[in-house]
Design an enzyme around this catalytic site. Structure first.
Site, PDB file in Angstrom:
ATOM      1  N   ARG A 166      36.013 -21.202  27.656  1.00  0.00           N
ATOM      2  CA  ARG A 166      35.045 -21.987  28.595  1.00  0.00           C
ATOM      3  C   ARG A 166      34.238 -22.044  27.246  1.00  0.00           C
ATOM      4  O   ARG A 166      34.567 -21.116  26.169  1.00  0.00           O
ATOM      5  CB  ARG A 166      34.651 -20.900  29.026  1.00  0.00           C
ATOM      6  CG  ARG A 166      32.852 -21.585  29.934  1.00  0.00           C
ATOM      7  CD  ARG A 166      32.099 -20.804  30.403  1.00  0.00           C
ATOM      8  NE  ARG A 166      32.275 -19.833  30.968  1.00  0.00           N
ATOM      9  CZ  ARG A 166      32.172 -18.158  31.620  1.00  0.00           C
ATOM     10  NH1 ARG A 166      31.487 -18.085  31.073  1.00  0.00           N
ATOM     11  NH2 ARG A 166      32.937 -17.567  32.482  1.00  0.00           N
TER      12      ARG A 166
ATOM     13  N   ASP B 263      32.429 -13.222  28.883  1.00  0.00           N
ATOM     14  CA  ASP B 263      31.098 -14.031  28.904  1.00  0.00           C
ATOM     15  C   ASP B 263      31.460 -13.662  26.616  1.00  0.00           C
ATOM     16  O   ASP B 263      31.572 -12.915  26.425  1.00  0.00           O
ATOM     17  CB  ASP B 263      30.092 -13.092  29.130  1.00  0.00           C
ATOM     18  CG  ASP B 263      29.763 -14.526  30.789  1.00  0.00           C
ATOM     19  OD1 ASP B 263      31.136 -14.770  30.916  1.00  0.00           O
ATOM     20  OD2 ASP B 263      28.518 -14.369  31.619  1.00  0.00           O
TER      21      ASP B 263
HETATM   22  P1  FDA Z   1      21.369 -28.985  28.589  1.00  0.00           P
HETATM   23  O1  FDA Z   1      20.563 -27.584  28.698  1.00  0.00           O
HETATM   24  O2  FDA Z   1      21.426 -30.259  27.779  1.00  0.00           O
HETATM   25  O3  FDA Z   1      21.360 -29.132  29.955  1.00  0.00           O
HETATM   26  C1  FDA Z   1      21.487 -30.195  30.883  1.00  0.00           C
HETATM   27  C2  FDA Z   1      21.045 -30.983  32.334  1.00  0.00           C
HETATM   28  O4  FDA Z   1      20.980 -29.832  33.038  1.00  0.00           O
HETATM   29  C3  FDA Z   1      19.142 -30.583  31.940  1.00  0.00           C
HETATM   30  O5  FDA Z   1      18.558 -31.792  31.564  1.00  0.00           O
HETATM   31  C4  FDA Z   1      18.286 -29.611  33.631  1.00  0.00           C
HETATM   32  O6  FDA Z   1      18.691 -31.007  34.172  1.00  0.00           O
HETATM   33  C5  FDA Z   1      20.317 -29.340  33.711  1.00  0.00           C
HETATM   34  N1  FDA Z   1      19.820 -27.693  33.320  1.00  0.00           N
HETATM   35  C6  FDA Z   1      20.177 -27.268  32.648  1.00  0.00           C
HETATM   36  N2  FDA Z   1      19.781 -25.722  32.325  1.00  0.00           N
HETATM   37  C7  FDA Z   1      18.774 -26.327  33.527  1.00  0.00           C
HETATM   38  C8  FDA Z   1      18.219 -24.593  34.412  1.00  0.00           C
HETATM   39  N3  FDA Z   1      18.370 -23.427  33.854  1.00  0.00           N
HETATM   40  N4  FDA Z   1      17.523 -25.094  35.313  1.00  0.00           N
HETATM   41  C9  FDA Z   1      17.608 -26.028  36.079  1.00  0.00           C
HETATM   42  N5  FDA Z   1      18.317 -27.430  35.207  1.00  0.00           N
HETATM   43  C10 FDA Z   1      19.018 -26.621  34.088  1.00  0.00           C
HETATM   44  N6  FDA Z   1      25.966 -19.566  27.852  1.00  0.00           N
HETATM   45  C11 FDA Z   1      25.911 -18.188  26.351  1.00  0.00           C
HETATM   46  O7  FDA Z   1      25.989 -17.978  25.801  1.00  0.00           O
HETATM   47  N7  FDA Z   1      27.425 -17.666  27.540  1.00  0.00           N
HETATM   48  C12 FDA Z   1      28.074 -17.477  27.990  1.00  0.00           C
HETATM   49  O8  FDA Z   1      29.020 -16.732  28.045  1.00  0.00           O
HETATM   50  C13 FDA Z   1      27.830 -18.818  29.185  1.00  0.00           C
HETATM   51  N8  FDA Z   1      28.413 -18.827  30.143  1.00  0.00           N
HETATM   52  C14 FDA Z   1      28.062 -20.450  31.156  1.00  0.00           C
HETATM   53  C15 FDA Z   1      29.112 -19.930  32.753  1.00  0.00           C
HETATM   54  C16 FDA Z   1      28.694 -21.348  32.823  1.00  0.00           C
HETATM   55  C17 FDA Z   1      28.928 -21.551  34.331  1.00  0.00           C
HETATM   56  C18 FDA Z   1      27.580 -22.250  32.296  1.00  0.00           C
HETATM   57  C19 FDA Z   1      27.409 -23.726  33.064  1.00  0.00           C
HETATM   58  C20 FDA Z   1      26.790 -22.269  31.343  1.00  0.00           C
HETATM   59  C21 FDA Z   1      26.780 -20.842  30.837  1.00  0.00           C
HETATM   60  N9  FDA Z   1      26.310 -20.039  29.573  1.00  0.00           N
HETATM   61  C22 FDA Z   1      26.798 -19.617  28.458  1.00  0.00           C
HETATM   62  C23 FDA Z   1      24.925 -21.175  29.443  1.00  0.00           C
HETATM   63  C24 FDA Z   1      25.249 -22.043  28.342  1.00  0.00           C
HETATM   64  O9  FDA Z   1      25.276 -21.540  27.028  1.00  0.00           O
HETATM   65  C25 FDA Z   1      23.679 -22.906  28.887  1.00  0.00           C
HETATM   66  O10 FDA Z   1      22.469 -22.294  27.758  1.00  0.00           O
HETATM   67  C26 FDA Z   1      23.516 -23.185  29.621  1.00  0.00           C
HETATM   68  O11 FDA Z   1      25.195 -23.937  30.702  1.00  0.00           O
HETATM   69  C27 FDA Z   1      22.187 -25.138  29.335  1.00  0.00           C
HETATM   70  O12 FDA Z   1      23.228 -25.696  28.640  1.00  0.00           O
HETATM   71  P2  FDA Z   1      24.240 -27.470  29.859  1.00  0.00           P
HETATM   72  O13 FDA Z   1      25.129 -27.408  28.993  1.00  0.00           O
HETATM   73  O14 FDA Z   1      23.429 -27.289  30.669  1.00  0.00           O
HETATM   74  O15 FDA Z   1      23.146 -28.616  28.614  1.00  0.00           O
END
Ligand code: FDA
Length: 313
Positions: free
Chosen positions: A193, A142
């Protein structure tokens, strides 16, 4: 400046900072420790022990999902705690791989002692990734806060130099450096990732406006899908998902989507039904609180949901 844009710039950053700071308060931590899992954290965390993951993994596999498991914990500052974390993985890997279905693993290097003793973290990671190789399993490192990005990439390179190809890294689109990091990793034919980034970082290190992060994310996904050996597109953002589908089709990329347990499962199911590979991150562990606060900080509605549940107790 439009009102939505103003909230984007000030509101979201202030909200994230408020949640991430409030949850460092000992009283907040004590309340959470008493009620947290039942009051809402179990939406995002499988439970406190490895065996809690099994029914969750089985449900996800039955729905056609791939999975990965992560033992929660980070910012370990003693050799003893780092060794305990490594031993946990050394018993987890053989156990989980007997449950079937190519479940993979993620580790946080600060959980293995990176900030205390980088060599110890490397040796711990090497043992875990080596053991996983024997069980034909994959282990991703990660990516954490910006102060440990260089050290994390160094350990990734050392593992690959030792012939361990069953490992990958994470690149955070909000960091100004991530495109350069991706380019410098390409000779290794990396498995990356791509995420937006979950930590509080200053403007000289990371983009601050959500709309800028979203655009940078789509661009980094596009580059990774074009040049990396394998890309895990880790997001719940529908627009980013659409971009990834279009680019992957154009470039015939080897890729999968990844999402977090408890977030946008409706979207995960739609994507699987449309034939796209999807891997769900299943976290567990007694140290679930910090992980949980990051999920709260990502979405104001999650915090209101938690407060409502706590007030009912
Ligand atoms: P965004 O935040 O724009 O969310 C898009 C939509 O998804 C929102 O409108 C909402 O509907 C939904 N959503 C997102 N987060 C939500 C929540 N917590 N609860 C409910 N709904 C939510 N970061 C990092 O710094 N290091 C890492 O190693 C990882 N590893 C990782 C693995 C995996 C499988 C994922 C999916 C994410 C990570 N992350 C991470 C976290 C990543 O950096 C980020 O903070 C989150 O994925 C939220 O960003 P989105 O891309 O989902 O978009």
């Amino acid at each position: 400046m439009p009102a939505g844009d103003a909230f984007d710039r000030i509101g979201r950053a202030a909200f994230r900072s408020l949640i991430l700071s409030a949850t460092k308060h000992p009283r907040v931590q004590a309340v959470a420790a008493r009620h947290g899992l039942r009051a809402g954290a179990n939406r995002f965390v499988a439970g406190e022990s490895p065996s809690d993951c099994r029914p969750v993994l089985e449900r996800l596999h039955a729905d056609g999902m791939r999975t990965y498991v992560i033992a929660l914990g980070e910012a370990v500052h003693t050799t003893e705690q780092a060794v305990i974390a490594a031993r946990l993985y050394e018993s987890l890997v053989p156990e989980v791989t007997t449950w079937g279905r190519e479940t993979t693993f993620s580790i946080k290097l600060t959980h293995l002692g990176l900030e205390h003793d980088p060599e110890l973290a490397f040796q711990n990671a090497r043992r875990i990734v080596g053991l996983a190789a024997k069980h034909s399993a994959f282990v991703r490192l990660d990516m954490e806060h910006s102060a440990v990005v260089d050290k994390t990439l160094t350990i990734y390179r050392r593992l690959r130099a030792d012939g361990l190809d069953n490992t990958g890294v994470v690149l955070q689109a909000y960091l100004h450096r991530s495109v350069d990091d991706l380019i410098s990793l390409l000779p290794l034919e990396p498995n990356v990732r791509v995420v937006k980034g979950a930590y509080l970082e200053p403007p000289d290190v990371a983009l601050q406006r959500k709309s800028d992060v979203d655009a940078a994310y789509r661009q980094l996904v596009r580059t990774a899908l074009t040049y990396a050996r394998f890309t895990a597109v880790a997001t719940h953002d529908v627009q980013a998902v659409r971009t990834a589908i279009a680019v992957a089709a154009e470039q015939e990329s080897d890729f999968e989507f990844q999402m977090l347990y408890g977030v946008r499962y409706d979207l995960a199911r739609q994507l699987v039904a449309a034939g796209h590979p999807m891997r769900i991150c299943v976290p567990f562990g007694e140290d679930w609180f910090v992980y949980f606060t990051r999920r709260l900080a990502e979405r104001p509605a999650n915090s209101l949901f938690l407060l409502r549940n706590l007030m009912r107790r």
